[in-house]
Write a protein that holds these residues in place. Structure first.
Motif, mmCIF file in Angstrom:
data_model
loop_
_atom_site.group_PDB
_atom_site.id
_atom_site.type_symbol
_atom_site.label_atom_id
_atom_site.label_comp_id
_atom_site.label_asym_id
_atom_site.label_seq_id
_atom_site.Cartn_x
_atom_site.Cartn_y
_atom_site.Cartn_z
ATOM 1 N N LEU A 234 0.596 -0.847 -0.339
ATOM 2 C CA LEU A 234 -0.232 -0.074 0.312
ATOM 3 C C LEU A 234 0.643 1.211 -0.234
ATOM 4 C CD1 LEU A 234 -2.857 1.276 0.707
ATOM 5 C CD2 LEU A 234 -2.411 1.228 2.768
ATOM 6 N N PRO A 235 1.139 1.813 -1.546
ATOM 7 C CA PRO A 235 2.246 2.177 -1.323
ATOM 8 C C PRO A 235 1.585 4.454 -0.588
ATOM 9 C CG PRO A 235 1.073 2.185 -3.200
ATOM 10 C CD PRO A 235 0.695 1.423 -2.251
ATOM 11 N N LEU A 236 3.121 4.558 0.003
ATOM 12 C CA LEU A 236 2.821 6.213 1.183
ATOM 13 C C LEU A 236 2.141 7.034 0.684
ATOM 14 C CD1 LEU A 236 3.815 7.522 3.995
ATOM 15 C CD2 LEU A 236 6.025 8.432 2.231
ATOM 16 N N LYS A 237 1.907 7.654 -0.815
ATOM 17 C CA LYS A 237 0.808 8.552 -1.014
ATOM 18 C C LYS A 237 0.160 7.849 -1.288
ATOM 19 C CE LYS A 237 -0.216 9.845 -5.993
ATOM 20 N NZ LYS A 237 -1.375 9.139 -6.006
ATOM 21 N N ASP A 238 -0.692 6.706 -1.214
ATOM 22 C CA ASP A 238 -2.602 6.066 -1.078
ATOM 23 C C ASP A 238 -2.310 6.553 0.229
ATOM 24 O OD1 ASP A 238 -3.447 5.215 -4.243
ATOM 25 O OD2 ASP A 238 -0.946 4.027 -3.528
ATOM 26 N N ALA A 239 -1.471 6.173 1.443
ATOM 27 C CA ALA A 239 -1.851 6.615 2.652
ATOM 28 C C ALA A 239 -1.861 7.781 3.259
ATOM 29 C CB ALA A 239 -1.092 5.582 3.489
ATOM 30 N N LYS A 240 -1.336 8.405 2.419
ATOM 31 C CA LYS A 240 -1.248 9.662 2.923
ATOM 32 C C LYS A 240 -2.992 10.300 2.833
ATOM 33 C CE LYS A 240 3.338 11.887 3.322
ATOM 34 N NZ LYS A 240 4.373 12.235 2.291
ATOM 35 N N GLU A 241 -2.759 9.517 0.808
ATOM 36 C CA GLU A 241 -4.408 10.648 1.178
ATOM 37 C C GLU A 241 -5.366 10.273 2.316
ATOM 38 O OE1 GLU A 241 -2.649 11.208 -3.731
ATOM 39 O OE2 GLU A 241 -3.994 9.435 -3.941
ATOM 40 N N ILE A 242 -5.599 9.019 1.312
ATOM 41 C CA ILE A 242 -6.590 8.206 2.717
ATOM 42 C C ILE A 242 -6.749 8.730 3.573
ATOM 43 C CG2 ILE A 242 -7.332 6.179 4.080
ATOM 44 C CD1 ILE A 242 -6.250 4.530 1.115
ATOM 45 N N SER A 243 -5.636 8.690 4.772
ATOM 46 C CA SER A 243 -5.610 9.742 6.707
ATOM 47 C C SER A 243 -5.991 11.370 5.743
ATOM 48 C CB SER A 243 -4.151 9.146 6.554
ATOM 49 O OG SER A 243 -4.017 9.744 8.162
ATOM 50 N N GLU A 244 -5.930 12.335 4.942
ATOM 51 C CA GLU A 244 -5.662 13.210 5.162
ATOM 52 C C GLU A 244 -7.130 13.186 5.039
ATOM 53 O OE1 GLU A 244 -4.951 17.572 2.516
ATOM 54 O OE2 GLU A 244 -4.099 15.632 2.238
ATOM 55 N N PHE A 245 -7.864 12.354 3.877
ATOM 56 C CA PHE A 245 -9.528 12.475 4.008
ATOM 57 C C PHE A 245 -10.291 11.785 5.295
ATOM 58 C CE2 PHE A 245 -13.522 9.627 2.483
ATOM 59 C CZ PHE A 245 -13.715 11.212 1.900
ATOM 60 N N VAL A 246 -9.930 11.055 4.938
ATOM 61 C CA VAL A 246 -10.434 10.257 6.905
ATOM 62 C C VAL A 246 -10.069 11.404 8.258
ATOM 63 C CG1 VAL A 246 -9.709 8.565 8.206
ATOM 64 C CG2 VAL A 246 -10.279 7.500 5.581
ATOM 65 N N ARG A 247 -9.421 11.679 8.141
ATOM 66 C CA ARG A 247 -8.927 12.495 9.211
ATOM 67 C C ARG A 247 -9.547 13.491 9.714
ATOM 68 N NH1 ARG A 247 -2.764 10.926 10.341
ATOM 69 N NH2 ARG A 247 -2.836 9.281 12.244
ATOM 70 N N ASN A 248 -10.278 14.432 7.910
ATOM 71 C CA ASN A 248 -10.938 15.945 8.265
ATOM 72 C C ASN A 248 -12.278 15.546 7.302
ATOM 73 O OD1 ASN A 248 -9.135 17.861 7.936
ATOM 74 N ND2 ASN A 248 -7.700 16.334 6.763
ATOM 75 N N PHE A 249 -13.167 13.874 7.414
ATOM 76 C CA PHE A 249 -14.281 13.359 7.594
ATOM 77 C C PHE A 249 -15.501 14.583 9.125
ATOM 78 C CE2 PHE A 249 -17.725 11.124 6.572
ATOM 79 C CZ PHE A 249 -18.211 10.833 5.758
ATOM 80 N N PRO A 250 -16.121 15.042 8.246
ATOM 81 C CA PRO A 250 -16.855 15.140 9.158
ATOM 82 C C PRO A 250 -17.822 14.349 10.223
ATOM 83 C CG PRO A 250 -18.260 15.658 7.376
ATOM 84 C CD PRO A 250 -16.758 15.264 7.373
ATOM 85 N N VAL A 251 -17.789 14.682 11.764
ATOM 86 C CA VAL A 251 -18.307 13.913 12.164
ATOM 87 C C VAL A 251 -19.512 14.337 13.386
ATOM 88 C CG1 VAL A 251 -16.727 11.841 12.629
ATOM 89 C CG2 VAL A 251 -16.756 13.564 13.619
ATOM 90 N N GLU A 252 -20.535 13.205 13.978
ATOM 91 C CA GLU A 252 -21.561 14.521 14.673
ATOM 92 C C GLU A 252 -20.776 15.163 16.078
ATOM 93 O OE1 GLU A 252 -24.705 11.926 15.401
ATOM 94 O OE2 GLU A 252 -25.840 12.420 14.055
ATOM 95 N N GLU A 253 -21.320 16.348 16.832
ATOM 96 C CA GLU A 253 -21.004 17.214 17.799
ATOM 97 C C GLU A 253 -20.737 15.896 18.248
ATOM 98 O OE1 GLU A 253 -21.319 21.139 20.552
ATOM 99 O OE2 GLU A 253 -22.810 20.495 18.647
ATOM 100 N N GLY A 254 -19.727 15.958 19.342
ATOM 101 C CA GLY A 254 -19.285 14.795 20.411
ATOM 102 C C GLY A 254 -18.630 13.717 19.868
ATOM 103 N N GLU A 255 -18.413 12.998 18.638
ATOM 104 C CA GLU A 255 -18.067 11.873 18.652
ATOM 105 C C GLU A 255 -16.453 12.376 17.772
ATOM 106 O OE1 GLU A 255 -19.029 9.158 18.202
ATOM 107 O OE2 GLU A 255 -21.690 9.395 18.439
ATOM 108 N N LYS A 256 -15.625 11.536 18.332
ATOM 109 C CA LYS A 256 -14.418 11.546 18.183
ATOM 110 C C LYS A 256 -13.879 11.186 16.619
ATOM 111 C CE LYS A 256 -12.697 7.938 19.951
ATOM 112 N NZ LYS A 256 -12.613 6.409 21.073
ATOM 113 N N PRO A 257 -12.447 12.280 15.604
ATOM 114 C CA PRO A 257 -12.863 11.889 14.233
ATOM 115 C C PRO A 257 -12.547 10.491 14.239
ATOM 116 C CG PRO A 257 -10.945 13.854 15.524
ATOM 117 C CD PRO A 257 -12.242 12.702 16.770
ATOM 118 N N ILE A 258 -12.804 9.665 13.057
ATOM 119 C CA ILE A 258 -12.745 8.632 12.355
ATOM 120 C C ILE A 258 -11.521 8.177 12.897
ATOM 121 C CG2 ILE A 258 -12.588 6.985 10.358
ATOM 122 C CD1 ILE A 258 -15.336 8.925 9.486
#
Length: 448
Positions: A234-258
């Motif tokens: 799993l290339p570093l480039k893809d890991a970085k892109e997935i991580s950036e998207f997931v960590r910035n994905f909106p969640v409901e108030e009070g929930e931990k980030p994904i």
């Protein structure tokens, strides 16, 4: 600063050896001989040399030396035979056996109770600290196995269902851990088939991630990736892109980030093969479970890395899952020895794997996945080879394989063994093409 994986690959690591007497007694008080690692020799690879032979007492030995504690090895011959056996074993990289310096490290380890002693075990602490240095994470925790490490991580990230873990449909945490996730974490899974046929990309994750707010579907709370997976990177480039998207994905108030979790069972293989920085890769994830008993060759164990807060909570689940250990120092010392000894050898393992794959292709075999690290996945069905015949021809050549067609290389596989394997497979293909009746009874083993 701790060296990165690429720096390790450029370092020649001398194997430590011991002088063994005919009575098979190991004097732990004597210093080890430092002999240069021989790249091509089977004996040197496993910690043996012409100098590792029967030796009597030193002429300067006094009667007082008789009081020196002596550790008796049940049979050095058994160890040597075990090393010779695994040199021809392509079932998995978990089959490796200790080198002599690994056993010496076990003898010289600490023997503290990792549960009762407030500061834990000294050898375990050294292993954990080494993984902190290598990965750049804040904290680390020893676990008994890769499965335990993965499931502790997922359980620590997850809180109250309903919740879902998004992963590759082939992921070990889902397919090969006895259904632990729904039992331990009450989690559903979102199985994703990568569009490129090899590994997940950010587009795959975007398409399948489940947001809060739909009463019919449990929201995604963890994205769990794996590197390597069936030997592919799993290339570093893809890991970085997935991580950036997931960590910035909106969640409901009070929930931990994904959360981002990595099953890094063979992470060192993958990072060495891709030629990227280990710390850069680990920065993409909130938790990583690194197996020490696969490509690195330790007898057992994994280490989880993450934030201090995460590891503090993970310790509770380790105890809950039965992972509280009493004197784990021997296994931790063995793992640390394996880590330092095997990492520089990984490029050599990968090169032998690729050369073998090229020869098998020339012999008429179809390989299902790119050969990027230490695995060759043969498509036996495509070329009409029964699994029973695959196992039988290999056995007659003196090599051991699983009937699945997956061939796994490790640091104790020799070029001679690879040549034996190729010759057996060439003969099998020739017999098949000549119309010879091949064995076709049911066989089991590995993932079948």
């Amino acid at each position: 600063m701790a060296p990165g994986i690429r720096e390790f690959a450029e370092v020649e690591v001398p194997e430590q050896r011991i002088e063994v007497s005919k009575s098979s007694k190991l004097d732990a008080s004597k210093p080890l001989n430092q002999n240069e690692y021989n790249k091509g020799g089977r004996e040197e690879m496993n910690g043996w040399s012409d100098k590792t032979s029967a030796a009597g007492k030193n002429s300067n030995t006094t009667d007082d030396d008789d009081e020196t504690p002596v550790f008796t090895m049940p049979s050095m011959h058994k160890l040597r035979e075990a090393q010779r056996r695994v040199e021809r074993d392509f079932r998995s990289d978990t089959v490796t056996v200790p080198t002599v310096n690994m056993i010496q490290a076990m003898i010289e380890s600490s023997f503290q109770d990792d549960m009762y002693d407030a500061t834990g075990d000294e050898s375990v602490n050294r292993l954990q600290q080494r993984l902190i240095e290598l990965t750049g994470k804040e904290a680390a925790m020893w676990a008994l196995s890769g499965t335990m490490g993965n499931q502790i991580c997922l359980r620590t990230h997850l809180t109250q269902p309903p919740h879902t873990v998004l992963l590759d449909y082939r992921a070990h945490v889902h397919c090969w851990e006895t259904g632990a996730m729904p039992v331990m974490s009450q989690a559903s899974v979102t199985q994703v088939h990568p569009k490129n046929g090899l590994h997940l990309t950010v587009d795959d994750v975007k398409k399948h991630i489940i947001a809060d707010g739909n009463i019919h579907f449990p929201p995604t709370r963890v994205v769990s990736l794996e590197n390597s997976l069936s030997g592919t990177i799993l290339p570093l480039k893809d890991a970085k892109e997935i991580s950036e998207f997931v960590r910035n994905f909106p969640v409901e108030e009070g929930e931990k980030p994904i959360a981002m979790h990595l099953d890094g069972a063979r992470l060192f293989d993958a990072v060495a093969a891709e030629g990227v920085d280990l710390k850069d890769y680990c920065a993409c994830f909130d938790s990583i479970s690194i197996c020490l008993a696969k490509g690195l060759g330790a007898p057992m164990g994994s280490v989880i890395v993450g934030s201090k807060k995460f590891i503090h909570r993970a310790r509770l689940f380790r105890k809950m899952f039965g992972g509280g250990t009493r004197q784990p120092g021997m296994m931790a010392a063995a793992a640390l020895s394996a880590l330092e000894y095997t990492m520089p050898l990984l490029p050599k393992v990968h090169a032998l794997t690729k050369r073998t794959a090229d020869t098998l292709r020339q012999a008429g075999y179809k390989i299902s996945l790119p050969v990027q690290t230490n695995m060759i996945v043969l498509d036996l069905e495509e070329v009409g080879i029964p699994p029973a015949a695959f196992v039988a021809y290999a056995k007659r050549a003196g090599v051991t394989v699983f009937p699945t067609g997956r061939l796994v290389f490790h640091h104790q596989i020799t070029p001679e063994a690879a040549a034996r394997l190729v010759e057996a497979m060439r003969l099998l293909m020739e017999d098949k093409k000549a119309g010879k009746q091949l064995e076709n009874h049911k066989v089991t083993g590995g993932y079948m």
